[in-house]
Design a protein around this motif. Structure first.
Motif, PDB file in Angstrom:
ATOM      1  N   TYR A   1       0.864  -1.181   0.000  1.00  0.00           N
ATOM      2  CA  TYR A   1       0.000   0.000   0.000  1.00  0.00           C
ATOM      3  C   TYR A   1       0.902   1.233   0.000  1.00  0.00           C
ATOM      4  CZ  TYR A   1      -4.523   2.274   0.895  1.00  0.00           C
ATOM      5  OH  TYR A   1      -5.694   2.999   0.782  1.00  0.00           O
ATOM      6  N   SER A   2       0.534   2.217  -0.798  1.00  0.00           N
ATOM      7  CA  SER A   2       1.353   3.428  -0.905  1.00  0.00           C
ATOM      8  C   SER A   2       1.061   4.398   0.228  1.00  0.00           C
ATOM      9  CB  SER A   2       1.088   4.120  -2.244  1.00  0.00           C
ATOM     10  OG  SER A   2       1.784   5.355  -2.300  1.00  0.00           O
ATOM     11  N   GLY A   3       2.121   5.023   0.736  1.00  0.00           N
ATOM     12  CA  GLY A   3       1.982   5.993   1.806  1.00  0.00           C
ATOM     13  C   GLY A   3       1.522   7.356   1.338  1.00  0.00           C
ATOM     14  N   ILE A   4       1.287   7.552   0.048  1.00  0.00           N
ATOM     15  CA  ILE A   4       0.943   8.882  -0.475  1.00  0.00           C
ATOM     16  C   ILE A   4      -0.314   9.448   0.184  1.00  0.00           C
ATOM     17  CG2 ILE A   4      -0.360   7.928  -2.430  1.00  0.00           C
ATOM     18  CD1 ILE A   4       0.579  10.292  -4.099  1.00  0.00           C
ATOM     19  N   THR A   5      -1.262   8.583   0.543  1.00  0.00           N
ATOM     20  CA  THR A   5      -2.537   9.053   1.101  1.00  0.00           C
ATOM     21  C   THR A   5      -2.349   9.805   2.407  1.00  0.00           C
ATOM     22  OG1 THR A   5      -3.281   6.870   0.318  1.00  0.00           O
ATOM     23  CG2 THR A   5      -4.941   8.304   1.292  1.00  0.00           C
ATOM     24  N   TRP A   6      -1.267   9.533   3.125  1.00  0.00           N
ATOM     25  CA  TRP A   6      -1.025  10.141   4.431  1.00  0.00           C
ATOM     26  C   TRP A   6      -0.312  11.501   4.330  1.00  0.00           C
ATOM     27  CZ3 TRP A   6      -1.869   5.141   3.612  1.00  0.00           C
ATOM     28  CH2 TRP A   6      -2.632   4.422   4.535  1.00  0.00           C
ATOM     29  N   GLY A   7      -0.021  11.950   3.116  1.00  0.00           N
ATOM     30  CA  GLY A   7       0.516  13.288   2.915  1.00  0.00           C
ATOM     31  C   GLY A   7       1.845  13.556   3.587  1.00  0.00           C
ATOM     32  N   GLY A   8       2.751  12.584   3.561  1.00  0.00           N
ATOM     33  CA  GLY A   8       4.085  12.789   4.122  1.00  0.00           C
ATOM     34  C   GLY A   8       4.247  12.298   5.549  1.00  0.00           C
ATOM     35  N   LYS A   9       3.175  11.872   6.195  1.00  0.00           N
ATOM     36  CA  LYS A   9       3.262  11.348   7.566  1.00  0.00           C
ATOM     37  C   LYS A   9       3.592   9.859   7.497  1.00  0.00           C
ATOM     38  CE  LYS A   9      -0.038  14.755   9.356  1.00  0.00           C
ATOM     39  NZ  LYS A   9      -1.347  14.967  10.022  1.00  0.00           N
ATOM     40  N   ASP A  10       4.858   9.583   7.180  1.00  0.00           N
ATOM     41  CA  ASP A  10       5.267   8.221   6.851  1.00  0.00           C
ATOM     42  C   ASP A  10       5.147   7.251   8.028  1.00  0.00           C
ATOM     43  OD1 ASP A  10       5.847   8.888   4.217  1.00  0.00           O
ATOM     44  OD2 ASP A  10       7.887   9.496   4.709  1.00  0.00           O
ATOM     45  N   LEU A  11       5.441   7.702   9.222  1.00  0.00           N
ATOM     46  CA  LEU A  11       5.363   6.803  10.377  1.00  0.00           C
ATOM     47  C   LEU A  11       3.919   6.397  10.639  1.00  0.00           C
ATOM     48  CD1 LEU A  11       7.965   8.389  12.831  1.00  0.00           C
ATOM     49  CD2 LEU A  11       8.306   6.708  11.007  1.00  0.00           C
ATOM     50  N   ASP A  12       2.991   7.350  10.517  1.00  0.00           N
ATOM     51  CA  ASP A  12       1.572   7.018  10.652  1.00  0.00           C
ATOM     52  C   ASP A  12       1.139   6.079   9.539  1.00  0.00           C
ATOM     53  OD1 ASP A  12       1.412   8.681  12.842  1.00  0.00           O
ATOM     54  OD2 ASP A  12       0.512  10.355  11.749  1.00  0.00           O
ATOM     55  N   ALA A  13       1.619   6.349   8.324  1.00  0.00           N
ATOM     56  CA  ALA A  13       1.255   5.514   7.180  1.00  0.00           C
ATOM     57  C   ALA A  13       1.677   4.064   7.403  1.00  0.00           C
ATOM     58  CB  ALA A  13       1.904   6.062   5.912  1.00  0.00           C
ATOM     59  N   MET A  14       2.910   3.860   7.811  1.00  0.00           N
ATOM     60  CA  MET A  14       3.402   2.493   7.997  1.00  0.00           C
ATOM     61  C   MET A  14       2.629   1.757   9.087  1.00  0.00           C
ATOM     62  SD  MET A  14       7.511   2.691   7.341  1.00  0.00           S
ATOM     63  CE  MET A  14       7.852   4.081   8.416  1.00  0.00           C
ATOM     64  N   LYS A  15       2.322   2.457  10.165  1.00  0.00           N
ATOM     65  CA  LYS A  15       1.569   1.842  11.253  1.00  0.00           C
ATOM     66  C   LYS A  15       0.180   1.413  10.771  1.00  0.00           C
ATOM     67  CE  LYS A  15      -0.174   2.749  15.932  1.00  0.00           C
ATOM     68  NZ  LYS A  15      -0.258   3.769  17.027  1.00  0.00           N
ATOM     69  N   ASP A  16      -0.503   2.292  10.051  1.00  0.00           N
ATOM     70  CA  ASP A  16      -1.849   1.978   9.559  1.00  0.00           C
ATOM     71  C   ASP A  16      -1.815   0.875   8.509  1.00  0.00           C
ATOM     72  OD1 ASP A  16      -2.972   3.860  11.219  1.00  0.00           O
ATOM     73  OD2 ASP A  16      -3.252   5.384   9.659  1.00  0.00           O
ATOM     74  N   ILE A  17      -0.866   0.960   7.588  1.00  0.00           N
ATOM     75  CA  ILE A  17      -0.769  -0.039   6.518  1.00  0.00           C
ATOM     76  C   ILE A  17      -0.516  -1.427   7.090  1.00  0.00           C
ATOM     77  CG2 ILE A  17       0.717  -0.776   4.588  1.00  0.00           C
ATOM     78  CD1 ILE A  17       0.947   2.292   3.919  1.00  0.00           C
ATOM     79  N   ALA A  18       0.371  -1.509   8.073  1.00  0.00           N
ATOM     80  CA  ALA A  18       0.640  -2.800   8.716  1.00  0.00           C
ATOM     81  C   ALA A  18      -0.594  -3.307   9.449  1.00  0.00           C
ATOM     82  CB  ALA A  18       1.810  -2.667   9.681  1.00  0.00           C
ATOM     83  N   SER A  19      -1.337  -2.404  10.100  1.00  0.00           N
ATOM     84  CA  SER A  19      -2.521  -2.824  10.855  1.00  0.00           C
ATOM     85  C   SER A  19      -3.627  -3.334   9.938  1.00  0.00           C
ATOM     86  CB  SER A  19      -3.045  -1.669  11.711  1.00  0.00           C
ATOM     87  OG  SER A  19      -3.681  -0.683  10.914  1.00  0.00           O
ATOM     88  N   LEU A  20      -3.628  -2.886   8.688  1.00  0.00           N
ATOM     89  CA  LEU A  20      -4.610  -3.354   7.717  1.00  0.00           C
ATOM     90  C   LEU A  20      -4.254  -4.728   7.152  1.00  0.00           C
ATOM     91  CD1 LEU A  20      -5.202  -0.012   5.770  1.00  0.00           C
ATOM     92  CD2 LEU A  20      -6.901  -1.226   7.149  1.00  0.00           C
ATOM     93  N   GLY A  21      -3.003  -5.155   7.334  1.00  0.00           N
ATOM     94  CA  GLY A  21      -2.593  -6.474   6.875  1.00  0.00           C
ATOM     95  C   GLY A  21      -1.822  -6.496   5.584  1.00  0.00           C
TER      96      GLY A  21
END
Length: 305
Positions: A37-57
């Motif tokens: 999943y691409s982190g672009i949706t989080w607008g540069g908040k990469d740490l939040d993106a990775m946490k959410d992406i991992a939690s989604l599976g």
């Protein structure tokens, strides 16, 4: 056992057997690829993106050039965060490629620096785009050849680092239409440059992405799995208006794409991408949940969480 009971038993057994066959057949048609999943949706908040992406599976994340600016002097910190979330880095958005001869070396150096960064993070590939289309004017044959030449040259140097360079087709760029994409693909040196097929951009540019999967099966390195809505309900007469949306909410034949990925036995990475949340009351994670539900319920992917 009475004759009626025996018939009922055989009937029920037949139903179970048929259901089992259907289930197995359905499962067999799910591509054996890897989902990121691409982190672009989080607008540069990469740490939040990775946490959410991992939690989604999802098992991988695509990061963008902004992470290079933030972490180029503290690579181990970002790598630790990627690993802590149990993610791979299958793709990195490296940015624009210039075709002006005066800018060739600086363009190559720019992307090679990103490739070195990706290598240090344990990643595998970079994505190349361009911002060369001006005022909707299509490129000439010579311009497309020049773009592909420079991308091939970038790929030669990133290959020395063990990083694959890929070309990302994109609206409002050189490579908007299927004809332009094909011209670029034909001039690619597959030893150094491969295709990152974005199915939504290809669709919006007038192409059939499911067919493109078959046409370019030998040079596809990865895909952006993406959906687009057009025309827009609020602009029904504007044929050029479109909006990227969560999977299953737009017009892209995603089932056809996945069916053909299964046909070609594609086993590399497919990266779900959404530039921004289309409904502003949603969070990036909520948009991710909608796309995940489509992949699970309509395509048949299994998620551990």
């Amino acid at each position: 056992m009475s004759e009626i009971s025996r018939r009922n038993f055989l009937y029920q057994a037949g139903l179970l057997a048929s259901a089992s066959l259907i289930s197995l057949d359905g499962f067999s048609k799910v591509p054996k690829l890897q989902l990121a999943y691409s982190g672009i949706t989080w607008g540069g908040k990469d740490l939040d993106a990775m946490k959410d992406i991992a939690s989604l599976g999802f098992k991988g994340v695509q990061l963008r050039a902004n992470s290079y600016d933030t972490y180029k002097t503290k690579v181990s910190e970002l790598k630790d965060q990627i690993m802590a979330n149990g993610l791979a880095l299958p793709m990195f958005s490296s940015g624009n490629v210039e075709i002006d001869p005066a800018k060739e070396q600086s363009t190559i150096d720019y992307h090679v620096a990103h490739a070195s960064f990706v290598k240090a993070l344990g990643g595998t590939s970079i994505q190349l785009t361009n911002s060369l289309r001006k005022n909707g004017v299509p490129p000439t044959t010579e311009q497309l050849k020049r773009l592909t030449f420079v991308m091939n040259e970038i790929g030669k140097q990133t290959a020395d680092l063990g990083i694959q360079s890929t070309y990302h087709n994109h609206m409002n760029q050189f490579g908007e239409t299927p004809e332009e994409v094909d011209a670029i693909v034909q001039d690619m040196n597959p030893k150094y440059l491969r295709l990152l097929l974005d199915v939504a951009h290809y669709h919006q540019g007038g192409g059939n992405p499911a067919k493109a999967v078959l046409d370019y099966k030998d040079i596809i390195e990865a895909l952006h799995i993406k959906d687009v809505q057009a025309p827009l309900p609020e602009k029904p007469d504007d044929k050029k208006a479109y909006k990227f949306v969560e999977l299953g909410q737009g017009n892209v034949d995603l089932k056809g794409v996945f069916d053909n990925l299964q046909k070609i036995n594609f086993k590399k990475w497919a990266i779900v991408e959404l530039d921004g949340v289309p409904v502003k009351t949603r969070t990036p994670k909520e948009s991710g949940e909608i796309s995940k539900a489509f992949l699970r319920d309509k395509i048949g992917f299994k998620f551990a969480v």
